[in-house]
Design an enzyme around this catalytic site. Structure first.
Site, PDB file in Angstrom:
ATOM      1  N   HIS A  26      14.128   4.401  -2.066  1.00 39.56           N
ATOM      2  CA  HIS A  26      12.837   3.904  -1.587  1.00 39.56           C
ATOM      3  C   HIS A  26      13.074   2.789  -0.581  1.00 39.56           C
ATOM      4  O   HIS A  26      13.235   1.629  -0.960  1.00 39.56           O
ATOM      5  CB  HIS A  26      12.000   3.415  -2.777  1.00 39.56           C
ATOM      6  CG  HIS A  26      10.624   2.922  -2.419  1.00 39.56           C
ATOM      7  ND1 HIS A  26       9.637   2.750  -3.362  1.00 39.56           N
ATOM      8  CD2 HIS A  26      10.067   2.546  -1.238  1.00 39.56           C
ATOM      9  CE1 HIS A  26       8.532   2.296  -2.784  1.00 39.56           C
ATOM     10  NE2 HIS A  26       8.778   2.142  -1.487  1.00 39.56           N
ATOM     11  N   HIS A  28      11.747   1.954   3.652  1.00 37.02           N
ATOM     12  CA  HIS A  28      11.072   2.378   4.890  1.00 37.02           C
ATOM     13  C   HIS A  28      11.942   1.895   6.031  1.00 37.02           C
ATOM     14  O   HIS A  28      12.166   0.694   6.167  1.00 37.02           O
ATOM     15  CB  HIS A  28       9.678   1.763   4.970  1.00 37.02           C
ATOM     16  CG  HIS A  28       8.838   2.059   3.766  1.00 37.02           C
ATOM     17  ND1 HIS A  28       7.869   3.036   3.770  1.00 37.02           N
ATOM     18  CD2 HIS A  28       8.843   1.539   2.508  1.00 37.02           C
ATOM     19  CE1 HIS A  28       7.300   3.090   2.570  1.00 37.02           C
ATOM     20  NE2 HIS A  28       7.876   2.197   1.784  1.00 37.02           N
ATOM     21  N   HIS A 206       3.861   7.049  -2.940  1.00 38.08           N
ATOM     22  CA  HIS A 206       3.619   5.716  -3.493  1.00 38.08           C
ATOM     23  C   HIS A 206       2.412   5.804  -4.420  1.00 38.08           C
ATOM     24  O   HIS A 206       1.366   6.355  -4.028  1.00 38.08           O
ATOM     25  CB  HIS A 206       3.304   4.718  -2.383  1.00 38.08           C
ATOM     26  CG  HIS A 206       4.490   4.266  -1.580  1.00 38.08           C
ATOM     27  ND1 HIS A 206       5.351   5.126  -0.976  1.00 38.08           N
ATOM     28  CD2 HIS A 206       4.951   3.008  -1.303  1.00 38.08           C
ATOM     29  CE1 HIS A 206       6.295   4.427  -0.346  1.00 38.08           C
ATOM     30  NE2 HIS A 206       6.074   3.139  -0.525  1.00 38.08           N
ATOM     31  N   GLU A 209       1.503   0.902  -7.198  1.00 37.11           N
ATOM     32  CA  GLU A 209       2.070  -0.352  -6.688  1.00 37.11           C
ATOM     33  C   GLU A 209       0.999  -1.429  -6.905  1.00 37.11           C
ATOM     34  O   GLU A 209       1.180  -2.335  -7.710  1.00 37.11           O
ATOM     35  CB  GLU A 209       2.427  -0.216  -5.194  1.00 37.11           C
ATOM     36  CG  GLU A 209       2.972  -1.501  -4.573  1.00 37.11           C
ATOM     37  CD  GLU A 209       3.231  -1.375  -3.062  1.00 37.11           C
ATOM     38  OE1 GLU A 209       2.746  -0.409  -2.429  1.00 37.11           O
ATOM     39  OE2 GLU A 209       3.915  -2.269  -2.518  1.00 37.11           O
ATOM     40  N   ASP A 287      12.762  -1.262  -0.444  1.00 39.78           N
ATOM     41  CA  ASP A 287      11.443  -1.070   0.183  1.00 39.78           C
ATOM     42  C   ASP A 287      11.460  -1.435   1.675  1.00 39.78           C
ATOM     43  O   ASP A 287      11.596  -0.548   2.508  1.00 39.78           O
ATOM     44  CB  ASP A 287      10.368  -1.861  -0.576  1.00 39.78           C
ATOM     45  CG  ASP A 287       8.984  -1.245  -0.435  1.00 39.78           C
ATOM     46  OD1 ASP A 287       8.860  -0.180   0.171  1.00 39.78           O
ATOM     47  OD2 ASP A 287       8.013  -1.831  -0.967  1.00 39.78           O
ATOM     48  N   ASP A 288      11.283  -2.708   1.993  1.00 43.02           N
ATOM     49  CA  ASP A 288      11.273  -3.162   3.392  1.00 43.02           C
ATOM     50  C   ASP A 288      12.170  -4.395   3.472  1.00 43.02           C
ATOM     51  O   ASP A 288      11.686  -5.533   3.536  1.00 43.02           O
ATOM     52  CB  ASP A 288       9.840  -3.507   3.813  1.00 43.02           C
ATOM     53  CG  ASP A 288       8.929  -2.296   3.725  1.00 43.02           C
ATOM     54  OD1 ASP A 288       8.994  -1.430   4.608  1.00 43.02           O
ATOM     55  OD2 ASP A 288       8.185  -2.199   2.728  1.00 43.02           O
TER      56      ASP A 288
HETATM   57  N1  HPA Z   1       3.712   0.271   0.083  1.00 44.38           N
HETATM   58  C1  HPA Z   1       2.958   1.043   0.859  1.00 44.38           C
HETATM   59  N2  HPA Z   1       3.251   1.292   2.114  1.00 44.38           N
HETATM   60  C2  HPA Z   1       4.356   0.778   2.629  1.00 44.38           C
HETATM   61  C3  HPA Z   1       5.173  -0.036   1.891  1.00 44.38           C
HETATM   62  C4  HPA Z   1       4.843  -0.283   0.533  1.00 44.38           C
HETATM   63  O1  HPA Z   1       5.521  -0.988  -0.233  1.00 44.38           O
HETATM   64  N3  HPA Z   1       6.185  -0.411   2.703  1.00 44.38           N
HETATM   65  C5  HPA Z   1       5.982   0.173   3.891  1.00 44.38           C
HETATM   66  N4  HPA Z   1       4.867   0.892   3.864  1.00 44.38           N
HETATM   67 ZN    ZN Z   2       7.403   1.518  -0.071  1.00 51.21          ZN
END
Ligand code: HPA
Ligand code: ZN
Length: 349
Positions: A26, A28, A206, A209, A287-288
């Protein structure tokens, strides 16, 4: 193997977390754009940014929820125009992944963020895919791509994107669903996910979250996903926890992301240990990483330090990452053998 055989001293745990082979399921790729690279690409492409410097941009990384992050994340991606830009971004991430002993990574990309700015989808996919191929050859990292639909856009727009991507079908392994969760339940994309299933693509989304457990249920039952991205809100629903454990549905948990987007007030209150102790196939992911303060090993190190997870949990998380990955059974077994060898070297057995 049974990792409890290994007797690993607590002070060796950080080194073990760094050294153990792991899969990232996971992340991006647009979220790996470091501010320095954003500014370098802006200069290269003549793009003007609404921030005067790297420091000023970094200062804006104070998020209160998912949407406050997404606004800045989409602005950062505006510097990506040429195939080489997508390559450079992916290569920078893949080098960092290799340094963290990530041996397999399944990277999300958001084509609609780029096609909306007039960038051809082929430019995006070719640049990313070339970096993936080089990573296998030069870094020993197996890398694959998952195309994500933006859930704040319509299902018709997702279908359009799928149509544009089909000439590149051999360059991505699956599809996902990201962006603003609240107000955009999984079932909004039921038809396009069904079509992608017919095309033989892997399905992830997703869910849970910021959204409720009901969104995880519909990701499973309506979209028929194989993995749930985040999914941490599932802990509020015992029947859902049972379902996830029973069907061995992996959750791709992102602790530092959850911290930075205020999903949990601090890491010590993160529920990763609850998920693991309930027998779920939970994994750790970044994630990012350029926005949330760390790549894979930083996620492991900070989470273990804050929650008191043990070497046993570390083995389980890495084993889960291989189990949850979209690779063949033989490769999974080979990675888990490497994992066992790493643990053996730390326990002195
Ligand atoms: N959630 C939803 N969209 C996203 C995320 C995330 O954590 N990171 C990049 N796009
Ligand atoms: Zn994500």
């Amino acid at each position: 193997m049974n990792p409890t055989e290994f007797n690993i001293p607590a002070d060796r745990l950080p080194a073990l977390l760094r050294a153990m082979p792991k899969a990232e399921l996971h992340m991006h790729i647009e979220g790996s754009l470091e501010p320095e690279l954003i500014f370098a690409l802006a200069r290269r492409n003549g793009v003007t940014l609404p921030y005067a410097s790297v420091e000023e941009l970094r200062k804006a990384y104070a998020f209160t929820n998912l949407q406050s992050f997404l606004d800045i994340y989409y602005a950062g991606a505006s510097v990506l125009l040429e195939e080489q830009d997508f390559y450079d971004m992916a290569w920078a991430y893949l080098e960092r992944a290799a340094a963290d002993n990530v041996v397999r990574t399944e990277m999300f990309f958001d084509p609609q963020t780029h096609t909306a700015r007039g960038v051809d989808i082929g430019t995006v996919i070719d640049g990313l895919h070339r970096a993936c191929a080089d990573a296998e050859a030069r870094l020993g990292v197996s890398a694959a791509l998952i195309l994500c639909f933006l859930r704040h856009l319509s299902e018709d727009e997702a279908f359009e994107t799928l149509e544009q991507a089909l000439p590149y079908r051999d360059k991505f392994i699956g599809i996902g669903l990201d962006s603003s969760e609240l107000g955009h339940p999984p079932e909004k994309f039921a038809r396009v996910f069904a079509r992608c299933h017919e095309l033989g693509l892997h399905l992830v989304a997703h869910a849970g979250e910021e959204g409720p457990p009901e969104f995880v249920w519909s990701a499973l039952d309506v979209l028929k996903v194989e993995r749930v991205d985040h999914g941490v809100q599932s802990a509020k629903d015992p029947a859902l926890m049972q379902r996830l454990a029973q069907d061995r549905i992996p959750l791709t948990v992102c602790p530092l992301s959850n911290l930075k987007l205020c999903v949990f007030p601090d890491l010590a209150q993160h529920n990763l240990n609850t998920l693991l102790d309930a027998g779920l196939v939970a994994t750790v992911n970044s994630d990012d990483p350029a926005y949330f303060g760390g790549y894979m090993n930083e996620n492991f190190l900070q989470t273990f330090a804050a929650t008191g997870l043990t070497a046993q949990h570390a083995w389980q998380l890495a084993a889960n990452s291989f189990e949850g990955s979209f690779i063949g059974e033989e490769k999974k077994r080979a990675y888990i053998e490497r994992l066992d060898a790493c643990f053996a070297s730390f326990s002195g057995v």
